[in-house]
Design a protein around this motif. Sequence first.
Motif, mmCIF file in Angstrom:
data_model
loop_
_atom_site.group_PDB
_atom_site.id
_atom_site.type_symbol
_atom_site.label_atom_id
_atom_site.label_comp_id
_atom_site.label_asym_id
_atom_site.label_seq_id
_atom_site.Cartn_x
_atom_site.Cartn_y
_atom_site.Cartn_z
ATOM 1 N N LYS A 179 0.830 -1.203 0.000
ATOM 2 C CA LYS A 179 0.000 0.000 0.000
ATOM 3 C C LYS A 179 0.872 1.264 0.000
ATOM 4 C CE LYS A 179 -3.727 2.157 2.607
ATOM 5 N NZ LYS A 179 -4.446 2.169 3.881
ATOM 6 N N PHE A 180 1.931 1.252 0.830
ATOM 7 C CA PHE A 180 2.827 2.406 0.934
ATOM 8 C C PHE A 180 3.506 2.692 -0.414
ATOM 9 C CE2 PHE A 180 7.014 4.265 1.705
ATOM 10 C CZ PHE A 180 6.755 5.280 2.617
ATOM 11 N N VAL A 181 4.023 1.629 -1.023
ATOM 12 C CA VAL A 181 4.739 1.793 -2.298
ATOM 13 C C VAL A 181 3.766 2.242 -3.389
ATOM 14 C CG1 VAL A 181 6.036 0.580 -4.107
ATOM 15 C CG2 VAL A 181 6.516 0.112 -1.696
ATOM 16 N N ALA A 182 2.584 1.623 -3.426
ATOM 17 C CA ALA A 182 1.597 1.963 -4.460
ATOM 18 C C ALA A 182 1.180 3.420 -4.342
ATOM 19 C CB ALA A 182 0.392 1.031 -4.342
ATOM 20 N N GLU A 183 0.968 3.875 -3.114
ATOM 21 C CA GLU A 183 0.548 5.269 -2.911
ATOM 22 C C GLU A 183 1.645 6.235 -3.361
ATOM 23 O OE1 GLU A 183 -2.482 4.698 0.915
ATOM 24 O OE2 GLU A 183 -0.499 5.631 1.175
ATOM 25 N N ARG A 184 2.897 5.942 -2.979
ATOM 26 C CA ARG A 184 4.000 6.849 -3.338
ATOM 27 C C ARG A 184 4.221 6.870 -4.859
ATOM 28 N NH1 ARG A 184 3.159 7.256 1.267
ATOM 29 N NH2 ARG A 184 4.492 8.068 2.915
ATOM 30 N N LEU A 185 4.150 5.709 -5.463
ATOM 31 C CA LEU A 185 4.350 5.657 -6.919
ATOM 32 C C LEU A 185 3.204 6.358 -7.638
ATOM 33 C CD1 LEU A 185 5.721 2.010 -7.452
ATOM 34 C CD2 LEU A 185 6.966 4.170 -7.640
ATOM 35 N N GLU B 6 -6.802 -8.884 1.357
ATOM 36 C CA GLU B 6 -5.481 -8.490 0.869
ATOM 37 C C GLU B 6 -4.382 -9.332 1.531
ATOM 38 O OE1 GLU B 6 -4.683 -4.335 1.303
ATOM 39 O OE2 GLU B 6 -2.724 -4.482 0.341
ATOM 40 N N GLU B 7 -4.545 -9.644 2.822
ATOM 41 C CA GLU B 7 -3.536 -10.446 3.545
ATOM 42 C C GLU B 7 -3.430 -11.846 2.940
ATOM 43 O OE1 GLU B 7 -5.732 -8.516 4.981
ATOM 44 O OE2 GLU B 7 -4.431 -7.041 5.960
ATOM 45 N N GLN B 8 -4.589 -12.351 2.453
ATOM 46 C CA GLN B 8 -4.539 -13.676 1.815
ATOM 47 C C GLN B 8 -3.768 -13.616 0.501
ATOM 48 O OE1 GLN B 8 -8.894 -14.472 1.994
ATOM 49 N NE2 GLN B 8 -8.292 -16.444 2.907
ATOM 50 N N LEU B 9 -3.967 -12.526 -0.243
ATOM 51 C CA LEU B 9 -3.209 -12.361 -1.493
ATOM 52 C C LEU B 9 -1.713 -12.208 -1.203
ATOM 53 C CD1 LEU B 9 -5.576 -9.940 -3.473
ATOM 54 C CD2 LEU B 9 -5.166 -12.377 -3.913
ATOM 55 N N HIS B 28 -10.129 -17.532 -8.470
ATOM 56 C CA HIS B 28 -10.679 -16.181 -8.391
ATOM 57 C C HIS B 28 -9.874 -15.206 -9.247
ATOM 58 C CE1 HIS B 28 -12.644 -12.662 -6.623
ATOM 59 N NE2 HIS B 28 -11.424 -12.132 -6.532
ATOM 60 N N LEU B 29 -8.544 -15.334 -9.197
ATOM 61 C CA LEU B 29 -7.685 -14.404 -9.945
ATOM 62 C C LEU B 29 -7.911 -14.528 -11.456
ATOM 63 C CD1 LEU B 29 -4.296 -14.645 -7.988
ATOM 64 C CD2 LEU B 29 -6.053 -12.874 -7.842
ATOM 65 N N ASP B 30 -8.346 -15.708 -11.892
ATOM 66 C CA ASP B 30 -8.634 -15.881 -13.320
ATOM 67 C C ASP B 30 -9.800 -14.999 -13.761
ATOM 68 O OD1 ASP B 30 -6.623 -17.647 -13.744
ATOM 69 O OD2 ASP B 30 -7.842 -19.449 -13.441
ATOM 70 N N GLU B 31 -10.650 -14.655 -12.804
ATOM 71 C CA GLU B 31 -11.875 -13.923 -13.166
ATOM 72 C C GLU B 31 -11.849 -12.465 -12.729
ATOM 73 O OE1 GLU B 31 -14.990 -16.084 -11.305
ATOM 74 O OE2 GLU B 31 -14.646 -17.913 -12.472
ATOM 75 N N CYS B 32 -10.967 -12.123 -11.729
ATOM 76 C CA CYS B 32 -11.022 -10.776 -11.138
ATOM 77 C C CYS B 32 -9.753 -9.980 -11.452
ATOM 78 C CB CYS B 32 -11.229 -10.883 -9.623
ATOM 79 S SG CYS B 32 -11.287 -9.270 -8.810
ATOM 80 N N LEU B 33 -9.904 -8.976 -12.299
ATOM 81 C CA LEU B 33 -8.751 -8.153 -12.712
ATOM 82 C C LEU B 33 -8.163 -7.378 -11.528
ATOM 83 C CD1 LEU B 33 -6.947 -7.018 -15.004
ATOM 84 C CD2 LEU B 33 -8.688 -5.237 -15.336
ATOM 85 N N ARG B 34 -9.038 -6.808 -10.685
ATOM 86 C CA ARG B 34 -8.582 -5.990 -9.556
ATOM 87 C C ARG B 34 -7.725 -6.815 -8.608
ATOM 88 N NH1 ARG B 34 -12.782 -3.730 -5.248
ATOM 89 N NH2 ARG B 34 -12.032 -5.555 -4.145
ATOM 90 N N CYS B 35 -8.173 -7.997 -8.268
ATOM 91 C CA CYS B 35 -7.393 -8.859 -7.361
ATOM 92 C C CYS B 35 -6.106 -9.329 -8.041
ATOM 93 C CB CYS B 35 -8.233 -10.067 -6.921
ATOM 94 S SG CYS B 35 -9.520 -9.628 -5.733
ATOM 95 N N ARG B 36 -6.184 -9.538 -9.377
ATOM 96 C CA ARG B 36 -4.985 -9.990 -10.094
ATOM 97 C C ARG B 36 -3.911 -8.897 -10.062
ATOM 98 N NH1 ARG B 36 -7.479 -12.153 -14.341
ATOM 99 N NH2 ARG B 36 -7.149 -10.455 -15.821
ATOM 100 N N GLU B 37 -4.335 -7.630 -10.208
ATOM 101 C CA GLU B 37 -3.364 -6.520 -10.124
ATOM 102 C C GLU B 37 -2.738 -6.430 -8.740
ATOM 103 O OE1 GLU B 37 -5.235 -3.415 -13.464
ATOM 104 O OE2 GLU B 37 -5.577 -3.070 -11.306
ATOM 105 N N TYR B 43 3.715 -9.927 -6.005
ATOM 106 C CA TYR B 43 4.815 -10.645 -6.694
ATOM 107 C C TYR B 43 6.014 -9.725 -6.872
ATOM 108 C CZ TYR B 43 2.144 -14.838 -7.991
ATOM 109 O OH TYR B 43 1.442 -16.009 -7.969
ATOM 110 N N GLN B 44 5.719 -8.489 -7.314
ATOM 111 C CA GLN B 44 6.812 -7.520 -7.529
ATOM 112 C C GLN B 44 7.522 -7.212 -6.213
ATOM 113 O OE1 GLN B 44 5.199 -4.056 -9.489
ATOM 114 N NE2 GLN B 44 4.494 -5.243 -11.256
ATOM 115 N N LEU B 45 6.730 -7.098 -5.175
ATOM 116 C CA LEU B 45 7.323 -6.829 -3.864
ATOM 117 C C LEU B 45 8.273 -7.965 -3.469
ATOM 118 C CD1 LEU B 45 7.541 -5.366 -1.119
ATOM 119 C CD2 LEU B 45 5.458 -6.550 -0.419
ATOM 120 N N GLN B 46 7.829 -9.188 -3.723
ATOM 121 C CA GLN B 46 8.684 -10.336 -3.396
ATOM 122 C C GLN B 46 9.972 -10.315 -4.207
ATOM 123 O OE1 GLN B 46 8.660 -12.705 -1.020
ATOM 124 N NE2 GLN B 46 7.054 -11.381 -0.234
ATOM 125 N N GLN B 47 9.860 -9.877 -5.463
ATOM 126 C CA GLN B 47 11.067 -9.805 -6.297
ATOM 127 C C GLN B 47 12.057 -8.776 -5.734
ATOM 128 O OE1 GLN B 47 9.525 -9.073 -10.236
ATOM 129 N NE2 GLN B 47 9.383 -11.255 -10.723
#
Lengths: 193, 189
Positions: A179-185, B6-9, B28-37, B43-47
């Motif tokens: 959330k923090f990163v998304a808001e700042r970006l 969100e915590e589950q995602l 669910h992610l196959d059908e929901c664009l918002r949750c997929r984003e 994923y990016q955070l993990q990277q």
Amino acid sequence: MTGALMLEQNLLHHWIERARAGDSSAFERLMLLHEKMVLRTAQRLLLNTEDAKDAAQEVFLKLYKNLGRFRDDGDLAPWLYRMTVNVCFDSKRKVKAAIPIDCAPDSHDAAPDPEKTLRAAEQRRLVFSAIERLPERERAAVVLRDIEGCTTAEAAAILGSSEETVRSQISTARAKIRKFVAERLSKASGGSK
Amino acid sequence: MIHPREEQLALYSTGDLDPDALERIAAHLDECLRCRECADQFYQLQQVLATPAAEPDAKDLQNVRRRVMENLPRGVERRWRFEWAIALAALIALVIFLNRSLHSPAPLPVVPAQPVAAALLAQLPSSPIAIKELAMPRRASPRAPGLGSIALVARPDREPLIKIATTDPKIVILLTPSSPNEERTESNE
């Protein structure tokens, strides 16, 4: 268990025994094996190199005093993690001012594209800025699980918590960081338009 | 449509959920664009988090090591030194004791009373005879009585008497020159 690992564990056992008997050079070898892990973790928790060095020093002095408690060589690394986390928590309570550490990734992994590199560096800066704002238990959980690469069970053992608690701390922390990163970006991209 | 929290995602991005939850969220992610984003951001955070950070600086590591080695408590070494000092002191004490035992002066031999008395009598002047007391070395050992002193006791109109005191005050030997073989042992008791 690989031969190299067995050799390392045998050496570890040997050095612990000798250090326990008062051989300071053996203790120095134990330090050489674990100093990167301890200082790196302290830097991630404290986000300040000088405080991290003080914390690492304290951790190793505590190790020297507690050498007698290690019956199994496998206890050493988790104990060092646990002690690093505890010392850093104590340190954070004493000192609030912080000089940010260099959160840049290892230069070997730098992307060749300058724009991409800049974007990645900014994202990384924001991520560590968000980590700095986390409560200490959540920060410790993220550092151990996501940066140090411990499993949830290992992080739970190090932190003295249940796996369920650590899983909850990790999920909450990740959500806060995202959330923090998304808001700042979002602000940055809105401001640049 | 029920969206996962969100915590589950957040946990889904590293597979930290039970298999049923993982399967349900994947569907669910196959059908929901918002949750997929949202899941993509995790994923990016993990990277970012998983990117190896620069290792601590070698100078910082060396600095920490030096500070630790300088501040090591010397308790263990002190304890060893103390134990060595005790052992060394015990060894020195043992050597001194053995040395004294081996080189201590041997106890004086018990001199038979009769030859001494006879030798003294041979040197006696005929008359007059003064009373003399001859100092004799005392025996070191208290177990057997040794010679204490020898005195010549002048007696009017009678032969002088040789009085031999021993280290035991209870035993005194009296001899007469004319009959050196006749000995009398007196007891002070």
